[in-house]
Scaffold this active site. Structure first.
Site, short mmCIF file in Angstrom:
data_model
loop_
_atom_site.label_atom_id
_atom_site.label_comp_id
_atom_site.label_asym_id
_atom_site.label_seq_id
_atom_site.Cartn_x
_atom_site.Cartn_y
_atom_site.Cartn_z
N GLY A 62 74.92 13.08 -18.99
CA GLY A 62 74.21 12.79 -18.56
C GLY A 62 73.44 12.81 -20.21
O GLY A 62 75.06 11.71 -21.12
N SER A 63 73.04 13.21 -21.59
CA SER A 63 72.25 12.87 -22.41
C SER A 63 73.95 13.56 -23.82
O SER A 63 74.31 14.05 -23.44
CB SER A 63 71.09 13.71 -22.93
OG SER A 63 71.18 12.90 -24.32
N CYS A 64 73.99 12.38 -24.45
CA CYS A 64 75.08 12.50 -25.86
C CYS A 64 74.59 14.00 -26.52
O CYS A 64 75.20 14.08 -27.46
CB CYS A 64 75.09 11.08 -26.55
SG CYS A 64 75.65 10.12 -25.69
#
Length: 573
Positions: A62-64
């Site tokens: 998922g997210s950075c």
């Protein structure tokens, strides 16, 4: 258990109770930075507080922004004692590296490989000694550090590392060199542009990091755009956002502008006129933006974590590794889908979400979409959902995306083909359309940010209709798209319908009052927000295509059943 040697990603010693799961975890949207509790309702560890635990997961996903959440946890004393992974994870490792380099805090991170990782499942308590993992009290051999890859730095790189261009550039180069060693890079490359995700406010640590770079005289060396931030910079006070969030979030955005970044404040930088072209070497963060840049535009970027993004922009350099190389862009998995007849726009986020689950770390190639002609918005929705469930920075749609005219162009011939059935998509629908109640009080659109074409289509769907008085319709979008919608007249039509348009921020950062306090159930057409929304907002989420979202905005009711194309006879090959 006998001690097992892995790869030391960040050195250190720890012992504690084990929290093991077979599924990767996105720290952003999956772990509350204030409490350290797992908030991803789709994850086996949901509800567990990570403080003091040794967290064992196959990888991040998922997210950075996972690196920023880990930094917040470490500086607040609520982080795990160590991270044990099946595969190296750059986003989580970076959070530990930044904590160590700038704040003198860290935690050990080690990757074991799939077999040794799986063997941990039955353990209750373990210890980590640099590259070794075993039972507490077990003898651990000397943790002789692995020799890093022979990284060749140019004379200019060496000067930056020595402080010739100031303290900010020096700190950025130290972090960049450590990450290059972790990635196995032999050299650094010049980049043409950067997109920064670290401007999202995760807590005081994210602000302290950016302000330190400003105090040290940092200035970006390449054109640099900014991701959506945590508040609408120009309207947050009028929107009723509490100063406790609005002031530090705004200060964080201003710090990045002070570093020379362009105040674009959009999570869809591929909609800007500055979007990179085929083969261009760039550094982009923000998970959906990364996969779109790599896959749809054919630009070349790793999935850059928060903090590493600005380090590359300050130096103009990046590790020559991963997706920057031809060899790092090959598919390792092949999937095939039969496109359902009569499908609507919900098909693409469903498909992206499921493919991410089936390919959690490997680049997939997808067959079956060659004649479907997905639009840019379809690919945007697919990529955002894919990046939610997969850590891979790239996908290939054979016959659609530019580097995959044929399967042979991106994948080895011996790879087996896995078929995706309509039953698989129904399972993805059940994951995303997770609420029971039909009554909705908010329709949330624009994750990722709406495009001008989506504004126009939505205006057409709303034309001549009336919004239900007890249903809010809120759309997030970037400044440039808002200006285009105003010029085309679609903005006026949407506002006449009763839609609220919110700029600069996005649904992954929004809470009350833009999520109305009385709203119990939200409806979205975003696979990404349908996944993260329950944990981020504390509300129940429904999922549907755009037409059904407009219908719900008028009636107050989500669809009673999945769409007809999804419940038809199974079309798998």
């Amino acid at each position: 258990m006998a001690a097992v040697r892995g790869r030391c990603l960040v050195a250190g010693h720890a012992r504690g109770r084990l929290a093991w799961a077979p599924l990767g975890l996105s720290f952003w949207g999956g772990v509350d930075p204030a409490s350290g509790r797992v908030i991803d309702r789709h994850h086996p560890l949901h509800g567990l507080e990570l403080a003091g635990r040794i967290l064992a997961i196959p990888s991040g996903r998922g997210s950075c922004t996972g690196s920023a959440v880990l930094l917040e946890l470490l500086l607040a004393g609520r982080g795990p004692a160590a991270l044990v992974l099946a595969e190296p994870d750059e986003i989580l490792s970076l959070g530990a590296i930044v904590a160590e380099e700038l704040f003198g805090r860290s935690l050990p991170v080690v990757s074991l490989g799939a077999e040794a990782f799986a063997a941990l499942a039955e353990q209750d308590e373990i210890a980590v000694h640099d590259c070794w993992v075993g039972a507490p009290g077990e003898f651990f051999p000397d943790s002789t550090s692995e020799a890093p890859a022979d990284l060749q730095l140019s004379a200019t790189d060496q000067a930056k590392l020595a402080g010739a261009e100031g303290q900010a550039v020096q700190a950025a180069m130290k972090i960049l060199v450590r990450m290059a060693h972790l990635q196995g890079a032999r050299e650094l490359l010049d980049i043409t542009q950067a997109h920064i995700d670290g401007c999202i406010y995760t807590g005081p640590a994210s602000l302290a990091f950016a302000q330190r770079l400003v105090e040290w005289g940092g200035r970006v060396q390449v054109p640099t755009t900014l991701n959506a931030v945590s508040v609408d910079q120009r309207r947050w006070r009028a929107q009723g956002v509490a100063p406790a969030l609005g002031e530090p979030a705004s200060a964080l955005a201003e710090a990045y502008v002070a570093l020379g970044c362009r105040p674009t404040f959009t999570c869809a930088p591929y909609l800007l006129d500055s979007a990179p072209s085929l083969g261009e070497q760039v550094v982009w963060a923000e998970s959906n933006a990364v996969v779109f840049a790599n896959s749809v535009l054919g630009a070349r970027t790793q999935k850059y974590a928060d903090f590493l993004d600005i380090c590359t922009a300050l130096t103009g350099r990046a590790p020559l590794a991963g997706c920057h190389l031809d060899s790092g862009r090959r598919a390792a998995k092949v999937l095939r889908v039969t496109v359902p007849e009569g499908h609507d726009d919900a098909f693409y986020p469903l498909l992206g979400y499921w493919i991410g689950l089936r390919s959690p770390t490997r680049i997939p190639a997808v067959l079956g979409l060659e004649n479907s002609q997905p639009s840019r918005d379809d690919l945007k929705a697919f990529g955002a959902a894919f990046a939610t469930t997969s850590a891979a920075p790239l996908f290939h749609l054979v016959g659609v995306t530019p580097e995959a005219p044929t399967l042979a162009a991106v994948a080895a011939p011996e790879l087996e083909i896995e078929d995706i059935s309509l039953a698989d998509l129904r399972q993805a629908w059940a994951e995303l359309d997770s609420a029971v109640a039909r009554e909705v009080q908010l329709v949330a659109l624009g994750n990722p940010h709406f495009s001008a074409e989506e504004c126009q289509r939505l205006a057409e769907l709303c034309r001549g209709r009336q919004r239900h008085a007890e249903v809010a319709l809120v759309i997030t979008l970037g400044r440039e798209v808002r200006a285009a919608a105003e010029r085309s007249g679609s903005l006026a039509e949407l506002e006449a319908f009763g839609a609220q348009l919110v700029g600069d921020t996005c649904w992954c950062m929004l809470g009350e009052p833009l999520v109305p306090p009385q709203a119990l159930t939200l409806l979205t057409n975003s696979g990404k927000f349908a996944h993260y929304g329950p944990g981020l907002t504390g509300r129940e989420l429904r999922f549907a295509g755009l037409t059904a979202c407009v219908e719900a905005a008028c009636t107050g009711l989500a669809p009673a059943e999945p769409p007809a194309w999804l419940v038809a006879a199974d079309l798998s090959t």
